[in-house]
Design a protein around this motif. Structure first.
Motif, PDB file in Angstrom:
ATOM      1  N   LEU A  33      -6.617   5.028  10.518  1.00 58.43           N
ATOM      2  CA  LEU A  33      -5.253   5.401  10.899  1.00 58.43           C
ATOM      3  C   LEU A  33      -4.293   4.285  10.519  1.00 58.43           C
ATOM      4  N   ALA A  34      -4.646   3.051  10.845  1.00 60.56           N
ATOM      5  CA  ALA A  34      -3.794   1.910  10.520  1.00 60.56           C
ATOM      6  C   ALA A  34      -3.579   1.801   9.008  1.00 60.56           C
ATOM      7  N   ALA A  35      -4.641   2.009   8.234  1.00 59.80           N
ATOM      8  CA  ALA A  35      -4.527   1.929   6.772  1.00 59.80           C
ATOM      9  C   ALA A  35      -3.610   3.024   6.232  1.00 59.80           C
ATOM     10  N   ARG A  36      -3.691   4.241   6.781  1.00 57.24           N
ATOM     11  CA  ARG A  36      -2.821   5.335   6.326  1.00 57.24           C
ATOM     12  C   ARG A  36      -1.366   5.008   6.634  1.00 57.24           C
ATOM     13  N   LEU A  37      -1.096   4.497   7.823  1.00 59.75           N
ATOM     14  CA  LEU A  37       0.273   4.107   8.168  1.00 59.75           C
ATOM     15  C   LEU A  37       0.787   3.060   7.179  1.00 59.75           C
ATOM     16  N   ALA A  38      -0.046   2.070   6.889  1.00 58.73           N
ATOM     17  CA  ALA A  38       0.356   0.986   5.985  1.00 58.73           C
ATOM     18  C   ALA A  38       0.607   1.489   4.564  1.00 58.73           C
ATOM     19  N   ARG A  39      -0.199   2.432   4.104  1.00 61.35           N
ATOM     20  CA  ARG A  39      -0.027   2.959   2.739  1.00 61.35           C
ATOM     21  C   ARG A  39       1.268   3.747   2.573  1.00 61.35           C
ATOM     22  N   GLU A  40       1.837   4.216   3.653  1.00 58.74           N
ATOM     23  CA  GLU A  40       3.081   4.977   3.584  1.00 58.74           C
ATOM     24  C   GLU A  40       4.319   4.083   3.434  1.00 58.74           C
ATOM     25  N   VAL A  41       4.165   2.788   3.648  1.00 56.95           N
ATOM     26  CA  VAL A  41       5.294   1.859   3.556  1.00 56.95           C
ATOM     27  C   VAL A  41       5.686   1.681   2.097  1.00 56.95           C
ATOM     28  N   PRO A  42       6.967   1.894   1.769  1.00 56.65           N
ATOM     29  CA  PRO A  42       7.401   1.742   0.376  1.00 56.65           C
ATOM     30  C   PRO A  42       7.422   0.276  -0.057  1.00 56.65           C
ATOM     31  N   ALA A  43       7.221   0.070  -1.339  1.00 54.63           N
ATOM     32  CA  ALA A  43       7.360  -1.278  -1.890  1.00 54.63           C
ATOM     33  C   ALA A  43       8.834  -1.646  -1.860  1.00 54.63           C
TER      34      ALA A  43
END
Length: 190
Positions: A33-43
């Motif tokens: 879950l934490a990894a999915r949240l982090a992957r959604e953050v834009p560069a």
């Protein structure tokens, strides 16, 4: 100081026993879950604000996913979790603050690209949710995103229209089954 899983679980359980409505979950967010949240953050170069840092599972994932410490601000209301986060992530600014007063805690000219919300919006009073969402509107730059997770995984629920978020556009919605309980990650753009 790096907290081990047993220490983190005990800390979480103690906080949950003290204020379950505030913690909003029965155990910390899973790595997936934490990894999915982090992957959604834009560069980008703008700030990423994590609301409800808890024991640091999402903070860790954000850092692992390349969010620099000078780009990240963690906001946490629990003094116990604030102490824990400051010890675990000494290079990350951790603010002891309320998400419903976020704009008052940040510099006016701060460029916020993303808000990663780990707040239990479905279990908070409607008035408080409205105040939190209003803070999102005040601090996000135009085109900024909010990444929110919820334990309500039913497909017929429209997360964007809940809590007065009608001016946000849903970009994605995914279920993370490898979490206890399963969670939906919703990414919205202002």
């Amino acid at each position: 100081m790096v907290a081990g899983p047993l220490h983190t679980s005990r800390l979480f359980a103690r906080e949950w026993a003290t204020a379950p409505w505030s913690v909003g979950a029965i155990c910390p967010s899973s790595r997936r879950l934490a990894a999915r949240l982090a992957r959604e953050v834009p560069a980008g170069n703008g700030v990423v604000i994590e609301l409800g840092g808890g024991t640091g599972a999402v903070t860790h994932a954000l850092l692992e996913n390349g969010v620099r410490t000078d780009r990240l601000i963690v906001v946490e209301r629990s003094p116990t979790f604030v102490r824990h986060l400051r010890g675990r992530f000494p290079d990350v600014p951790v603010m002891h603050a309320d998400a419903a007063r976020l704009a008052w805690c940040l510099p006016l000219d701060l460029r916020v690209d993303a808000i990663v919300s780990c707040l239990p919006l479905r279990s908070l009073p409607h008035r408080e949710v409205d105040e939190i969402v209003d803070q999102w509107r005040q601090v996000l730059r135009p085109g900024g995103v909010v990444i929110q997770f919820t334990y309500d995984i039913r497909p017929d629920r429209n997360v964007v229209n809940a809590g007065g978020m009608g001016d946000f556009v849903m970009l994605s919605s995914r279920i993370i089954w490898a979490n206890l309980p399963p969670a939906r990650v919703v990414t919205m753009q202002l």
